[in-house]
Design a protein around this motif. Sequence first.
Motif, PDB file in Angstrom:
ATOM      1  N   MET A 163     -12.499   4.142   6.645  1.00 39.44           N
ATOM      2  CA  MET A 163     -11.737   4.311   5.411  1.00 39.44           C
ATOM      3  C   MET A 163     -10.279   4.031   5.691  1.00 39.44           C
ATOM      4  SD  MET A 163     -12.079   5.054   2.278  1.00 39.44           S
ATOM      5  CE  MET A 163     -10.963   5.322   0.967  1.00 39.44           C
ATOM      6  N   LEU A 164      -9.617   3.444   4.728  1.00 45.85           N
ATOM      7  CA  LEU A 164      -8.223   3.082   4.846  1.00 45.85           C
ATOM      8  C   LEU A 164      -7.359   4.298   4.561  1.00 45.85           C
ATOM      9  CD1 LEU A 164      -6.469   0.587   5.330  1.00 45.85           C
ATOM     10  CD2 LEU A 164      -6.480   0.209   2.876  1.00 45.85           C
ATOM     11  N   ASN A 165      -6.489   4.664   5.510  1.00 45.57           N
ATOM     12  CA  ASN A 165      -5.586   5.779   5.344  1.00 45.57           C
ATOM     13  C   ASN A 165      -4.321   5.274   4.664  1.00 45.57           C
ATOM     14  OD1 ASN A 165      -4.295   8.198   5.480  1.00 45.57           O
ATOM     15  ND2 ASN A 165      -3.987   8.181   7.686  1.00 45.57           N
ATOM     16  N   LEU A 166      -4.160   5.581   3.375  1.00 45.33           N
ATOM     17  CA  LEU A 166      -3.036   5.068   2.609  1.00 45.33           C
ATOM     18  C   LEU A 166      -1.780   5.901   2.847  1.00 45.33           C
ATOM     19  CD1 LEU A 166      -4.855   4.381  -0.760  1.00 45.33           C
ATOM     20  CD2 LEU A 166      -4.380   2.784   1.085  1.00 45.33           C
ATOM     21  N   PRO A 167      -0.635   5.231   3.036  1.00 46.92           N
ATOM     22  CA  PRO A 167       0.620   5.955   3.267  1.00 46.92           C
ATOM     23  C   PRO A 167       1.250   6.415   1.958  1.00 46.92           C
ATOM     24  CG  PRO A 167       0.976   3.594   3.469  1.00 46.92           C
ATOM     25  CD  PRO A 167      -0.485   3.791   3.203  1.00 46.92           C
ATOM     26  N   ILE A 168       0.607   7.333   1.270  1.00 50.11           N
ATOM     27  CA  ILE A 168       1.086   7.830  -0.016  1.00 50.11           C
ATOM     28  C   ILE A 168       1.910   9.086   0.214  1.00 50.11           C
ATOM     29  CG2 ILE A 168       0.369   8.670  -2.284  1.00 50.11           C
ATOM     30  CD1 ILE A 168      -0.311   5.737  -1.780  1.00 50.11           C
ATOM     31  N   GLN A 169       3.056   9.153  -0.463  1.00 50.09           N
ATOM     32  CA  GLN A 169       3.946  10.307  -0.335  1.00 50.09           C
ATOM     33  C   GLN A 169       3.464  11.433  -1.255  1.00 50.09           C
ATOM     34  OE1 GLN A 169       7.688   8.613  -1.441  1.00 50.09           O
ATOM     35  NE2 GLN A 169       7.952   7.538   0.497  1.00 50.09           N
ATOM     36  N   PRO A 170       3.860  12.668  -0.957  1.00 46.95           N
ATOM     37  CA  PRO A 170       3.477  13.782  -1.836  1.00 46.95           C
ATOM     38  C   PRO A 170       4.029  13.566  -3.251  1.00 46.95           C
ATOM     39  CG  PRO A 170       4.365  14.599   0.230  1.00 46.95           C
ATOM     40  CD  PRO A 170       4.584  13.121   0.225  1.00 46.95           C
ATOM     41  N   GLY A 171       3.191  13.758  -4.240  1.00 45.08           N
ATOM     42  CA  GLY A 171       3.590  13.591  -5.630  1.00 45.08           C
ATOM     43  C   GLY A 171       3.537  12.156  -6.125  1.00 45.08           C
ATOM     44  N   GLU A 172       3.201  11.228  -5.246  1.00 43.35           N
ATOM     45  CA  GLU A 172       3.124   9.822  -5.640  1.00 43.35           C
ATOM     46  C   GLU A 172       1.740   9.539  -6.238  1.00 43.35           C
ATOM     47  OE1 GLU A 172       4.521   5.600  -3.665  1.00 43.35           O
ATOM     48  OE2 GLU A 172       3.890   7.215  -2.349  1.00 43.35           O
ATOM     49  N   ARG A 173       1.707   8.757  -7.311  1.00 45.12           N
ATOM     50  CA  ARG A 173       0.472   8.471  -8.020  1.00 45.12           C
ATOM     51  C   ARG A 173       0.121   6.988  -7.858  1.00 45.12           C
ATOM     52  NH1 ARG A 173      -0.094   6.354 -13.101  1.00 45.12           N
ATOM     53  NH2 ARG A 173       2.143   6.534 -13.397  1.00 45.12           N
ATOM     54  N   VAL A 174      -1.126   6.702  -7.444  1.00 46.44           N
ATOM     55  CA  VAL A 174      -1.587   5.327  -7.305  1.00 46.44           C
ATOM     56  C   VAL A 174      -1.920   4.792  -8.691  1.00 46.44           C
ATOM     57  CG1 VAL A 174      -3.369   3.813  -6.357  1.00 46.44           C
ATOM     58  CG2 VAL A 174      -2.458   5.673  -4.973  1.00 46.44           C
ATOM     59  N   VAL A 175      -1.290   3.670  -9.064  1.00 51.45           N
ATOM     60  CA  VAL A 175      -1.526   3.046 -10.361  1.00 51.45           C
ATOM     61  C   VAL A 175      -2.690   2.072 -10.275  1.00 51.45           C
ATOM     62  CG1 VAL A 175      -0.502   1.576 -12.143  1.00 51.45           C
ATOM     63  CG2 VAL A 175       0.897   3.315 -11.007  1.00 51.45           C
ATOM     64  N   MET A 176      -2.707   1.242  -9.225  1.00 50.82           N
ATOM     65  CA  MET A 176      -3.822   0.312  -9.049  1.00 50.82           C
ATOM     66  C   MET A 176      -3.902  -0.159  -7.611  1.00 50.82           C
ATOM     67  SD  MET A 176      -2.782  -3.266 -10.783  1.00 50.82           S
ATOM     68  CE  MET A 176      -1.137  -3.879 -10.633  1.00 50.82           C
ATOM     69  N   LYS A 177      -5.117  -0.554  -7.231  1.00 51.13           N
ATOM     70  CA  LYS A 177      -5.396  -1.172  -5.939  1.00 51.13           C
ATOM     71  C   LYS A 177      -6.049  -2.513  -6.223  1.00 51.13           C
ATOM     72  CE  LYS A 177      -6.551   3.214  -3.790  1.00 51.13           C
ATOM     73  NZ  LYS A 177      -7.621   3.962  -3.138  1.00 51.13           N
ATOM     74  N   VAL A 178      -5.580  -3.544  -5.531  1.00 56.13           N
ATOM     75  CA  VAL A 178      -6.111  -4.885  -5.760  1.00 56.13           C
ATOM     76  C   VAL A 178      -6.477  -5.502  -4.428  1.00 56.13           C
ATOM     77  CG1 VAL A 178      -5.625  -7.169  -6.713  1.00 56.13           C
ATOM     78  CG2 VAL A 178      -4.638  -5.156  -7.794  1.00 56.13           C
ATOM     79  N   ARG A 179      -7.666  -6.037  -4.365  1.00 56.93           N
ATOM     80  CA  ARG A 179      -8.104  -6.811  -3.194  1.00 56.93           C
ATOM     81  C   ARG A 179      -8.159  -8.278  -3.583  1.00 56.93           C
ATOM     82  NH1 ARG A 179      -9.564  -3.448   0.742  1.00 56.93           N
ATOM     83  NH2 ARG A 179     -10.415  -1.448   0.188  1.00 56.93           N
ATOM     84  N   LYS A 180      -8.306  -9.132  -2.582  1.00 55.08           N
ATOM     85  CA  LYS A 180      -8.397 -10.562  -2.848  1.00 55.08           C
ATOM     86  C   LYS A 180      -9.671 -10.878  -3.629  1.00 55.08           C
ATOM     87  CE  LYS A 180      -5.649 -12.107   1.010  1.00 55.08           C
ATOM     88  NZ  LYS A 180      -5.569 -12.919   2.216  1.00 55.08           N
ATOM     89  N   HIS A 181      -9.645 -11.991  -4.315  1.00 52.09           N
ATOM     90  CA  HIS A 181     -10.772 -12.457  -5.118  1.00 52.09           C
ATOM     91  C   HIS A 181     -11.962 -12.766  -4.205  1.00 52.09           C
ATOM     92  CE1 HIS A 181     -12.989 -15.123  -7.899  1.00 52.09           C
ATOM     93  NE2 HIS A 181     -12.385 -14.430  -8.843  1.00 52.09           N
ATOM     94  N   TRP A 182     -13.175 -12.563  -4.710  1.00 53.67           N
ATOM     95  CA  TRP A 182     -14.386 -12.792  -3.913  1.00 53.67           C
ATOM     96  C   TRP A 182     -14.512 -14.244  -3.464  1.00 53.67           C
ATOM     97  CZ3 TRP A 182     -17.577 -16.495  -5.779  1.00 53.67           C
ATOM     98  CH2 TRP A 182     -17.512 -16.785  -7.135  1.00 53.67           C
ATOM     99  N   PHE A 183     -13.932 -15.191  -4.193  1.00 50.28           N
ATOM    100  CA  PHE A 183     -14.034 -16.590  -3.827  1.00 50.28           C
ATOM    101  C   PHE A 183     -13.299 -16.873  -2.511  1.00 50.28           C
ATOM    102  CE2 PHE A 183     -12.875 -21.097  -4.046  1.00 50.28           C
ATOM    103  CZ  PHE A 183     -14.125 -21.656  -4.275  1.00 50.28           C
TER     104      PHE A 183
END
Length: 176
Positions: free
Chosen positions: A1-21
Amino acid sequence: MLNLPIQPGERVVMKVRKHWFILLREKLGVAIAGIIPFVLAPFIFSLFQTPSTVATFLSALWCAFIIMGFMNVWTSYFLDIWIVTDRRIMYIEQVRFFVREVVTLRLERVQDATVRFEGFFETLLNFGSLRIQTAGAALDEVVIHGIPNPEWVKRRVLDEVDRCIEAHRHDPFTTV
């Protein structure tokens, strides 16, 4: 699992990966590189009259390299991620095995975003490059290639930038 460097109180709006192609295109390249020697092998081995044990060893070695190539493509695809929070944009790129680069941009420093489609497949399948331009001397732009639905991602990023700047405008204790 990816350990995200999120600060306390920070909200993730979106995560985007590369296109399947992108994954398909890179795996296809490795597959072609894996098949070509086996197509040419009977001709090469007959020319040099190589013993079957050497041919078997070279074939097994080539297969090992192809498997490592597939693993490298999958690892890079899976670990490359673009995260937008209510404070920052983070681009995590797996450069090669055991080498990762993390670029972080503060939302209040973002000045512009540009989308670029190059070629038939990018236009048809709706993926492309997203260029984020920022204010600052250290890093003035970041380009992320292979983003699915880049117009939508750009709109979401710029909406979040506007929200962040508006929040800083109403907070007298925050400097931009």
